[in-house]
Design a protein around this motif. Sequence first.
Motif, mmCIF file in Angstrom:
data_model
loop_
_atom_site.group_PDB
_atom_site.id
_atom_site.type_symbol
_atom_site.label_atom_id
_atom_site.label_comp_id
_atom_site.label_asym_id
_atom_site.label_seq_id
_atom_site.Cartn_x
_atom_site.Cartn_y
_atom_site.Cartn_z
ATOM 1 N N MET A 132 32.355 34.200 40.454
ATOM 2 C CA MET A 132 33.373 34.103 41.498
ATOM 3 C C MET A 132 34.716 34.611 40.984
ATOM 4 S SD MET A 132 32.615 30.555 43.560
ATOM 5 C CE MET A 132 32.701 29.474 42.132
ATOM 6 N N ARG A 133 35.429 35.309 41.851
ATOM 7 C CA ARG A 133 36.743 35.844 41.512
ATOM 8 C C ARG A 133 37.747 35.524 42.629
ATOM 9 N NH1 ARG A 133 34.984 36.051 36.742
ATOM 10 N NH2 ARG A 133 33.957 37.961 35.983
ATOM 11 N N ILE A 134 38.968 35.209 42.219
ATOM 12 C CA ILE A 134 40.080 35.111 43.163
ATOM 13 C C ILE A 134 41.036 36.237 42.815
ATOM 14 C CG2 ILE A 134 41.972 33.703 44.044
ATOM 15 C CD1 ILE A 134 40.402 31.223 43.276
ATOM 16 N N SER A 135 41.190 37.170 43.746
ATOM 17 C CA SER A 135 42.042 38.332 43.540
ATOM 18 C C SER A 135 43.340 38.140 44.329
ATOM 19 C CB SER A 135 41.320 39.604 43.999
ATOM 20 O OG SER A 135 42.126 40.741 43.772
ATOM 21 N N ILE A 136 44.465 38.169 43.620
ATOM 22 C CA ILE A 136 45.760 37.850 44.220
ATOM 23 C C ILE A 136 46.658 39.081 44.146
ATOM 24 C CG2 ILE A 136 47.786 36.354 44.081
ATOM 25 C CD1 ILE A 136 45.960 34.269 42.708
ATOM 26 N N GLY A 137 47.099 39.554 45.308
ATOM 27 C CA GLY A 137 47.982 40.718 45.341
ATOM 28 C C GLY A 137 49.384 40.420 44.867
ATOM 29 N N VAL A 148 36.632 31.823 38.044
ATOM 30 C CA VAL A 148 36.608 30.458 38.572
ATOM 31 C C VAL A 148 35.589 29.641 37.786
ATOM 32 C CG1 VAL A 148 36.114 29.059 40.627
ATOM 33 C CG2 VAL A 148 37.308 31.246 40.860
ATOM 34 N N ASP A 149 35.900 28.374 37.593
ATOM 35 C CA ASP A 149 34.967 27.467 36.924
ATOM 36 C C ASP A 149 33.599 27.552 37.601
ATOM 37 O OD1 ASP A 149 33.499 25.135 36.121
ATOM 38 O OD2 ASP A 149 35.372 24.219 35.486
ATOM 39 N N ALA A 150 32.553 27.756 36.798
ATOM 40 C CA ALA A 150 31.205 27.977 37.339
ATOM 41 C C ALA A 150 30.666 26.790 38.120
ATOM 42 C CB ALA A 150 30.245 28.334 36.208
ATOM 43 N N THR A 151 31.235 25.594 37.911
ATOM 44 C CA THR A 151 30.763 24.406 38.619
ATOM 45 C C THR A 151 31.456 24.211 39.957
ATOM 46 O OG1 THR A 151 32.385 22.951 37.538
ATOM 47 C CG2 THR A 151 30.287 23.280 36.411
ATOM 48 N N PHE A 172 39.640 36.347 32.407
ATOM 49 C CA PHE A 172 38.252 36.600 32.034
ATOM 50 C C PHE A 172 38.110 37.930 31.315
ATOM 51 C CE2 PHE A 172 38.718 38.269 36.335
ATOM 52 C CZ PHE A 172 38.069 39.490 36.286
ATOM 53 N N ASN A 173 37.030 38.043 30.570
ATOM 54 C CA ASN A 173 36.735 39.239 29.806
ATOM 55 C C ASN A 173 36.079 40.268 30.723
ATOM 56 O OD1 ASN A 173 35.142 41.113 28.121
ATOM 57 N ND2 ASN A 173 35.819 39.827 26.412
ATOM 58 N N PHE A 174 36.711 41.406 30.907
ATOM 59 C CA PHE A 174 36.194 42.404 31.836
ATOM 60 C C PHE A 174 34.894 43.026 31.337
ATOM 61 C CE2 PHE A 174 40.394 42.000 33.570
ATOM 62 C CZ PHE A 174 40.261 42.320 34.914
ATOM 63 N N SER A 175 34.668 43.000 30.039
ATOM 64 C CA SER A 175 33.451 43.597 29.494
ATOM 65 C C SER A 175 32.237 42.695 29.674
ATOM 66 C CB SER A 175 33.638 43.904 28.003
ATOM 67 O OG SER A 175 34.649 44.881 27.824
ATOM 68 N N SER A 176 32.425 41.405 29.399
ATOM 69 C CA SER A 176 31.297 40.471 29.484
ATOM 70 C C SER A 176 31.241 39.723 30.805
ATOM 71 C CB SER A 176 31.377 39.452 28.351
ATOM 72 O OG SER A 176 32.497 38.595 28.517
ATOM 73 N N GLY A 177 32.369 39.667 31.519
ATOM 74 C CA GLY A 177 32.435 38.917 32.766
ATOM 75 C C GLY A 177 32.657 37.433 32.572
ATOM 76 N N ALA A 183 43.874 29.539 32.927
ATOM 77 C CA ALA A 183 45.122 30.097 33.456
ATOM 78 C C ALA A 183 45.871 29.157 34.379
ATOM 79 C CB ALA A 183 44.836 31.406 34.196
ATOM 80 N N GLY A 184 45.189 28.154 34.944
ATOM 81 C CA GLY A 184 45.847 27.253 35.875
ATOM 82 C C GLY A 184 44.912 26.785 36.968
ATOM 83 N N TYR A 185 45.486 26.567 38.165
ATOM 84 C CA TYR A 185 44.699 26.068 39.297
ATOM 85 C C TYR A 185 45.137 26.753 40.594
ATOM 86 C CZ TYR A 185 43.177 22.270 36.231
ATOM 87 O OH TYR A 185 42.634 21.551 35.196
#
Length: 220
Positions: A132-137, A148-151, A172-177, A183-185
């Motif tokens: 899961m990803r949260i993309s913020i402009g 995002v936390d996997a749980t 997150f690591n862009f190579s491994s994912g 970073a926060g909440y």
Amino acid sequence: LDHVIPAVSVGTVLTAGDIVGTTGQMSGAVDLGVINLSSMQNFANPARYSCFPEILHGIPPLQSFKEPLRTTLYSKVRGYAADKDGIYNYDIAGKLIGNWYLEGVPEMQTFFPQNWDKHLAFVYDNYYPNKMRISIGGTICPSSQYGVDATSTLFENISTASGLVTYKIFNFNFSSGENDLHAGYILVQMISDTQIKVEAFIGTTSPPGSFTSNSKIYER
């Protein structure tokens, strides 16, 4: 086609094998897409994309190639998804997953450069589709993408009935994912099927209990 030096002009009749353009080290990439006006992406608010047929009517371009070239091209697609066509529309009406825009951004001006910092998306990684990803402009915090936390509750399972939801986010690591540093909440709540209240708490080590006056309203 984009990022190419064209070898043809408007009105040129093409046949298979014709060179349409060239590219080089300075181009960075070749963009390739197919627009099918008889097909429509199922966005929660299609009006946002009405001026952009490449978004609203885009279909997977590699499907249009004949074999054996089609298989050759798919073999060059990087990533770990079984579906090599990828996904760019995650919207589900009435759910958190997908695209959101700061309240007040006119539909016909959504993609003007001055509004890029008002975009927000709850989606999945294009290389690692189970992440899961949260993309913020921008606006709620500096522009970035967060893991995002996997749980955490899946975005597609969040609705107005879910109430206030807390997401623990990571660089997150862009190579491994894989998630890296905490970073926060992000606090988010669907206040209607078409609106969410959201606030970023970057650098916070403990989960916040409620929104503050810095929260913003985003809409479809």
